[in-house]
Design an enzyme around this catalytic site. Structure first.
Site, PDB file in Angstrom:
ATOM      1  N   GLU A   1       0.788  -1.226   0.000  1.00 17.01           N
ATOM      2  CA  GLU A   1       0.000   0.000   0.000  1.00 17.01           C
ATOM      3  C   GLU A   1       0.824   1.282   0.000  1.00 17.01           C
ATOM      4  OE1 GLU A   1      -2.932  -0.186   3.103  1.00 17.01           O
ATOM      5  OE2 GLU A   1      -3.897  -1.955   2.259  1.00 17.01           O
TER       6      GLU A   1
ATOM      7  N   GLU B   1      -5.297  -8.732   0.784  1.00 15.47           N
ATOM      8  CA  GLU B   1      -5.972  -8.445   2.064  1.00 15.47           C
ATOM      9  C   GLU B   1      -7.445  -8.192   1.796  1.00 15.47           C
ATOM     10  OE1 GLU B   1      -4.419  -5.179   4.412  1.00 15.47           O
ATOM     11  OE2 GLU B   1      -2.363  -5.846   4.056  1.00 15.47           O
TER      12      GLU B   1
HETATM   13  C1  FCB Z   1      -4.568  -2.207   5.471  1.00 15.17           C
HETATM   14  C2  FCB Z   1      -3.188  -2.538   5.994  1.00 15.17           C
HETATM   15  C3  FCB Z   1      -3.182  -3.606   7.055  1.00 15.17           C
HETATM   16  C4  FCB Z   1      -4.350  -3.478   8.007  1.00 15.17           C
HETATM   17  C5  FCB Z   1      -5.642  -3.343   7.253  1.00 15.17           C
HETATM   18  C6  FCB Z   1      -6.870  -3.260   8.115  1.00 15.17           C
HETATM   19  O1  FCB Z   1      -4.577  -0.920   4.967  1.00 15.17           O
HETATM   20  O2  FCB Z   1      -2.361  -2.962   4.947  1.00 15.17           O
HETATM   21  O3  FCB Z   1      -1.941  -3.543   7.708  1.00 15.17           O
HETATM   22  O4  FCB Z   1      -4.137  -2.459   8.882  1.00 15.17           O
HETATM   23  O5  FCB Z   1      -5.584  -2.216   6.416  1.00 15.17           O
END
Ligand code: FCB
Length: 454
Positions: free
Chosen positions: A171, A356
């Site tokens: 990110e 994620e």
């Molecule tokens: C993302 C992050 C991860 C976590 C999630 C909820 O932005 O990569 O580390 O905090 O959000």
């Protein structure tokens, strides 16, 4: 409620990779152990008012000590893969050489994962820059991109045998924009001009590291992880549609276009030139846009945007009655599907991994159980959104739930729980939540189905 896919789904094939994800600073603790240096998040946590309840990462989930137990936990969920990150300040000394004690931790961890037949997806940078590099300007200093290449070179040489998939960054949006433009993440700088320049240096660092990773780890996949949320307009008014376009451009396209098309979004030149990085040297875009084997995408929610005269857009709530998670993020699986299909239509993408996806819930432990019904539904609906996108032609190869276990949620400290496993931070006891069991049962069922077919 359980997690299910249509019987015909390609996501039931054994070639589709399912995993759980974590990040070093969020779980490891042991911040002064074995020569680990200070990171920007250690420093940020000490600044009053920056992190909820003044929480910090000094103990977190004590994973540095409990990693063996945690591998058993991962195994018990029946996943194919585990996504983790390496702590740069743990493995590289201030003089730029390897810290063997820090490296030993990851070697043990990764080789135990391999023994357990769990694929290893490693991210090199999940936001924990060594503080001494921040003291020299951090991501505002172009030199930092070259420091990252040195780090990538040293650590991938050490760990090449144990890693299936390398991601350079997690990110870049959050690291650069939240950290240097909005000041809500470490290092906590809040200068409008800083964010985009920091982002450029991060993307450059990614590009500089790619050939090094390919040389040191020729059999692994190499890519990067971007976060993307789907943007909508608050109304059909032209100015709100413009706000949506700007949000989408600044949050999403700004990061994907350099990688895929070797350019920053052209519309910014006329619509908002102040959001273009001031210093881009000749050749940078070619370095950034070298081919990658995969694109990691993190998705959580969507956003709604109204026109704002100075900031281009302002975030508003959905005018419809919708469901939110405990972190106040709208639950929007349809937006996930739409986002994936749009990206596929817009760009010539490499294979995608959902690196994620998950939900924060106000979980409570009652009689050794956590009944997180909302998270089970969230996972079911989002896995099915991925399935619909695959049916529409998007090449998606894997899905990682965020997160293996509750952990340090950045500026929210320990107040938000994203885990499939509940962590009691006083005793460090782990308890698999209902969602963890649902994910496990879903994966066991898939294994069962694929065994029947062969
Ligand atoms: C993302 C992050 C991860 C976590 C999630 C909820 O932005 O990569 O580390 O905090 O959000």
């Amino acid at each position: 409620m359980s997690i299910k896919l249509p019987q015909t789904s390609l996501m039931l094939a054994s070639t589709f990779t399912y995993g759980v994800a974590t990040a070093a600073f969020q779980i490891e603790g042991a911040n002064n152990t074995d020569g680990r240096l200070e990171s920007i998040w250690d420093r940020f946590c000490k600044q009053p008012g920056k992190v909820k309840n003044s929480d910090d990462g000094s103990l977190a989930c004590d994973h540095y000590n409990l990693w063996q137990e945690d591998i058993q936990l991962i195994q018990s969920l029946s996943v194919d893969a585990y996504r983790l990150s390496i702590s740069w300040p743990r493995v590289i000394k201030q003089n730029g050489t390897i810290n063997p004690l820090g490296v030993r931790f990851y070697k043990q961890l990764l080789s135990a994962l391999k023994e357990a037949k769990i694929q290893t997806f490693v991210t090199l940078y999940h936001w924990d820059l060594p503080q001494h590099l921040e003291d020299r300007g951090g991501w505002l200093n172009r030199e930092n991109s070259f420091k990252f290449r040195e780090y990538a070179d040293l650590i991938s040489t050490e760990l090449a045998d144990y890693v299936d998939s390398w991601a350079t960054f997690n990110e870049p949006f959050c690291a650069a924009i939240l950290g240097y433009e909005q000041g809500i993440h470490a290092p906590g700088l809040a200068e409008p001009k800083y964010g985009r320049q920091a982002a450029h240096h991060i993307l450059l660092a990614h590009g500089l590291a790619l050939p090094v990773l390919r040389k040191n780890a020729p059999n692994a996949q190499v890519g990067i992880v971007l976060n993307m949320n789907k943007s909508y307009a608050a109304s059909e008014k032209a100015e709100d549609l413009f706000a949506e376009l700007m949000r989408e451009t600044l949050d999403n396209q700004f990061f994907i276009e350099p990688l895929i098309k070797a350019q920053y979004p052209q519309i910014l030149k006329t619509a908002a030139p102040e959001y273009l990085p001031a210093m881009v040297l000749e050749g940078d875009m070619e370095i950034i846009s070298q081919p990658i084997d995969f694109l990691g995408l993190n998705y959580y929610t969507c956003n709604h945007n109204a026109f704002h005269p100075t900031d281009l857009f302002s975030n508003v709530k959905n005018s419809q009655e919708v469901e939110y998670t405990d972190i106040d993020w709208e639950v929007a699986p349809h937006a996930f599907e739409e986002l994936l299909i749009n990206l596929h239509k817009q760009y010539d993408l490499p294979p995608i991994y959902i690196t994620e996806n998950g939900a924060a819930c106000a979980d409570t432990l009652v009689n050794d159980e956590v009944d997180d019904e909302q998270r089970v539904r969230y996972l079911h609906d989002h896995i099915n959104a991925v399935n619909n996108a695959i049916d529409a032609g998007v090449d998606i190869r894997g899905y990682f739930a965020w997160s293996l276990m509750d952990n340090f949620e950045w500026a929210e400290g320990y107040s938000k729980r994203f885990g499939l496993v509940y962590v009691d931070y006083t005793t460090q006891k782990r308890t698999i939540k209902r969602s963890g069991k649902a994910y496990r049962d879903f994966l066991l069922n898939r294994k069962h189905l694929s065994e029947q077919k062969t």
